[in-house]
Design an enzyme around this catalytic site. Structure first.
Site, PDB file in Angstrom:
ATOM      1  N   HIS A   1      23.163  81.067  48.445  1.00 49.97           N
ATOM      2  CA  HIS A   1      24.494  80.497  47.872  1.00 49.97           C
ATOM      3  C   HIS A   1      25.706  80.964  48.715  1.00 49.97           C
ATOM      4  CE1 HIS A   1      24.788  84.844  46.329  1.00 49.97           C
ATOM      5  NE2 HIS A   1      26.062  84.554  46.422  1.00 49.97           N
TER       6      HIS A   1
ATOM      7  N   GLU B   1      29.266  78.891  52.885  1.00 51.45           N
ATOM      8  CA  GLU B   1      30.725  79.484  52.856  1.00 51.45           C
ATOM      9  C   GLU B   1      30.910  80.595  54.114  1.00 51.45           C
ATOM     10  OE1 GLU B   1      33.566  82.162  49.959  1.00 51.45           O
ATOM     11  OE2 GLU B   1      31.829  80.980  49.129  1.00 51.45           O
ATOM     12  N   ASP B   2      29.899  81.430  54.166  1.00 49.70           N
ATOM     13  CA  ASP B   2      30.112  82.636  55.163  1.00 49.70           C
ATOM     14  C   ASP B   2      29.381  82.505  56.511  1.00 49.70           C
ATOM     15  OD1 ASP B   2      31.701  83.593  53.300  1.00 49.70           O
ATOM     16  OD2 ASP B   2      30.293  84.465  52.153  1.00 49.70           O
TER      17      ASP B   2
END
Length: 736
Positions: free
Chosen positions: A72, A76-77
């Site tokens: 998840h 994003e990271d």
């Protein structure tokens, strides 16, 4: 940190046929992508998605959801992309991971707006697939468990966000244990002293009543066995935040709380639940007003149970919850429980297909769809909070349909809960057969009958009365649409006048030809823009007829053309007013008052009344402001000829509408003067809207009075009658 095979084993305990290859691939991919990244605690970053996956295995979720938990944070990271996730794990998992990814680059003006837009994106993804919600809640839970590693300035913000959004959201989805843990950690962070005090009180109480919970459990089991009822009884203390909230709501001290201990009685059938209730109530006295049957009337989050409070052993008040094993599973897992079993078998791989089994998810999806229509991200966040926070009351339609509403809801909220059209056409309400104000707060069991009118448009003030997000969003949309229609009607009037002045007739075909050059998609958009003042009428005409020139750019000299009026000798300010036939055939806007279909207001200083010669000034996003022809305020618009509109009074003989006017009264400074003036105005059928003493001297004072009168004749009669009073030295009309 949990190893790869340990995670697979956790899933295999409840789903022996799990996709081991998928779980292994997701584990390895996420670990490699996060690489040497670390968390605030100093632990490897990969420990976080791994713990989120572990939380979801406790909820016994499907393989895809566990894989999404591992992945998840990758988009994003890390360097991972949506295309790469789709290629390696399939578009289904890619879509879920994307739904959990924050929006990084937004052209927004504030951090709050960015937070709201991220939350909006998340909820819209949740509406598409409930698994997004389950992963997000598990993600938030692990972040809260490790919140003490975060810098001080971030802890409060994260805890407040959790308390305001994620804990209520978990509660609405029936995930009560998860909600309570989120609330307690947030409470401990936001109010450490209150948390510590309550924990100390609970410890002291536990020491004092060491064996009480066990004694009550054994007593309950024995009495039920005597009646042939097999039951599992579980006792526990209330959590600190639950106690704190009750103390706040009821304004009582800790010592005054009488139901700190709660017990769950779990049986096999619904019939057994009511048998247990009979045993309990015939054994111990029940506490009046503390009985709730959520089996016959389930909560909107699917929660079902019987609640009652009795004065049990040792004269101790005890709260009892009676439910079946299936109900207890829903109470524990909430929305996730609908994916666990299907006809007694594990259905984990089909969790997304079982969404419709859950009333809670159906409510959430419907609410998100309603709130997402036309609101800004901040409004969406505000309205969602309104939907999540309140306890419920249950009301009924005249046909017996059950409507669940937040506590404190009004008939307006009820009407919109039934259907948006019913809310938009609501003009009144009958509560239990009696006509009641729309601000009345509804109570459990009320029967509400909405009185409707197709001519009704919800007033903007309703938004301050309604407490549900659905009602507020619908009122806001209806208000915007009503204003849009009014501005559209005004825009059409203005364009008809402009086309006629250019020697043409306004048609839909002509408007259609102007759309593309002016950059509008629909005629209604263009008309509203003209009505709001965002688009000038001559620009529309010029888009169709390039040779058109607005002849009003230069004002003709006084007397050179009939119908031009000089405001004041030597002022150089001249404009046309519709007087008799002196309009040159141009249509003038009909002015009927403040309740017509056009956005019309009157001059703030002095207003205007039928009988006055008037002119209209178009103000962007306000509409038309009507001024008397002699108003000195018109000088401010001398160089903005495109804003001047021909207007005329159009009052039917039987239409009784009052209009604003202002007068200045000089009166003797003696007792009773003001009463004489006010009484005379009332006797003459006028209304005083406001009154202000502007000058006070030893022998006289000057009073400014805002009146509402029928017309110029009525105003003149009032002024003459006031002048005749012995204590009145002068009356003049004030026109700004």
């Amino acid at each position: 940190m949990m190893r790869q095979y340990e995670l697979v084993e956790r899933v295999q305990r409840y789903n022996p046929n799990c996709d081991e290859a998928l779980l292994n691939k997701a584990y390895v991919y996420a670990m490699q992508k996060h690489g040497t990244q670390t968390r605030a605690s100093g632990d490897p970053f990969f420990s976080h998605p791994l713990e989120v996956a572990a939380i979801l295995t406790d909820l016994r979720l499907d393989d895809a959801t566990i894989a999404v938990a591992l992945l998840h944070d990758t988009i994003e990271d890390t360097s991972a992309t949506r295309d790469e996730i789709d290629r390696m794990f399939g578009p289904e998992i890619g879509k879920l991971v994307d739904g959990l990814t924050k929006i990084k680059r937004l052209d927004l003006v504030s951090k709050r707006a960015k937070q709201a837009e991220n939350f909006r994106k998340l909820l819209l993804a949740i509406a598409d697939d409930v698994r997004v919600l389950l992963v997000k809640l598990a993600d938030r839970l692990h972040n809260m468990r490790t919140l003490h590693h975060m810098p001080d300035h971030k802890r409060g913000r994260i805890a407040e966000e959790t308390m305001e959004i994620y804990a209520p959201l978990a509660g609405r989805m029936g995930m009560h244990d998860l909600r309570e843990e989120l609330e307690d950690i947030s409470f401990r962070t936001l109010y450490p002293e209150a948390y510590s005090t309550i924990v100390d009180r609970l410890s002291a109480l536990e020491e004092k009543n060491k064996s009480l919970i066990g004694d009550i459990e054994h007593d309950l089991v024995d009495r039920l066995e005597e009646r042939g009822i097999a039951a599992l009884v579980k006792g526990r203390e209330k959590r600190p935040y639950s106690i704190f909230r009750k103390m706040q709501q009821k304004s009582v001290a800790f010592e005054q709380l009488s139901d700190i201990y709660g017990f769950r009685i779990i049986v096999g059938t619904v019939e057994a639940c009511y048998r247990v209730l009979g045993v309990v109530h015939t054994t111990w006295p029940s506490v009046p007003g503390r009985f709730k049957d959520y089996i016959s009337t389930p909560k909107q989050n699917d929660y079902r149970s019987i609640h009652t409070t009795v004065v049990g052993p040792s004269r101790q008040r005890v709260e009892l919850q009676v439910r079946t094993t299936a109900m207890d599973r829903v109470a524990e897992y909430g929305i996730a429980a609908h994916a666990l079993y299907k006809d007694g078998e594990f259905g984990g791989r089909n969790i997304a297909k079982h969404n419709d089994d859950s009333r809670a998810y159906e409510w959430l999806r419907r609410t998100i769809e309603l709130l997402s229509q036309g609101d800004t991200p901040e409004e969406f966040l505000e309205n969602t909070k309104l939907e999540l926070f309140h306890d419920q009351v249950f009301c009924f339609t005249p046909k017996g349909r059950l409507i669940a509403l937040p506590r404190g809801a009004t008939p307006i909220d009820f009407a919109y809960a039934v259907h948006t059209d019913i809310g938009n056409t609501c003009v009144g309400a009958k509560i239990n057969g009696q006509i009641m104000p729309l601000v009345t707060q509804l109570r459990n069991g009320d029967e509400v009958d909405i009185v409707r009118s197709q001519a009704q448009t919800p007033p903007p003030a309703w938004e301050t009365i309604a407490i549900t997000g659905k009602a507020r969003a619908a009122i806001r949309r209806a208000t915007k649409e009503s204003a849009r229609q009014q501005y559209g009607a005004l825009g059409r009037h203005i364009l008809e006048r402009a086309f006629l002045r250019a020697g043409h007739t306004l048609t839909d075909e002509a408007l259609g030809a102007a759309l593309q050059p002016l950059g509008f998609a629909h005629q209604s958009d263009l008309l509203a823009a003209v009505g709001r003042g965002g688009m000038r009428a001559h620009e529309v005409v010029a888009a169709i007829y390039p040779d058109y020139r607005d002849d009003r750019a230069v004002s003709p000299p006084v007397g050179s053309e009939p119908g031009w009026f000089d405001l004041e000798a030597g002022s150089g300010m001249k404009f046309r007013v519709p007087d008799g036939d002196d309009t040159g055939g141009r249509p003038a806007l009909p002015i009927r008052g403040l309740s017509g279909d056009l956005p019309v207001s009157f001059a703030p200083e002095g207003g205007a009344v039928p009988g006055d010669r008037i002119v209209g000034i178009l103000t962007p996003d306000v509409g038309v402001t009507i001024y008397p022809i002699q108003s000195t305020a018109l000088q401010a618009f001398e160089d903005e000829t495109d804003r001047w509109l021909d207007v005329r009074w159009d009052m039917a003989a039987d239409r009784l509408v009052r209009f604003p006017a202002k007068i200045s009264v000089s009166a003797l400074n003696e007792p009773g003067s003001l009463a004489t003036i006010a009484g005379a105005i009332a006797d003459l059928d006028a209304n005083i809207d406001n009154l202000k003493m502007v000058r006070h001297a030893a022998d006289f004072h000057e009073i400014l009075i805002d009146l509402e009168v029928w017309d110029l004749k009525h105003l003149t009669h009032i002024m003459n009658q006031l002048r005749a009073k012995p204590n009145v030295s002068g009356v003049t009309r004030v026109i700004g």
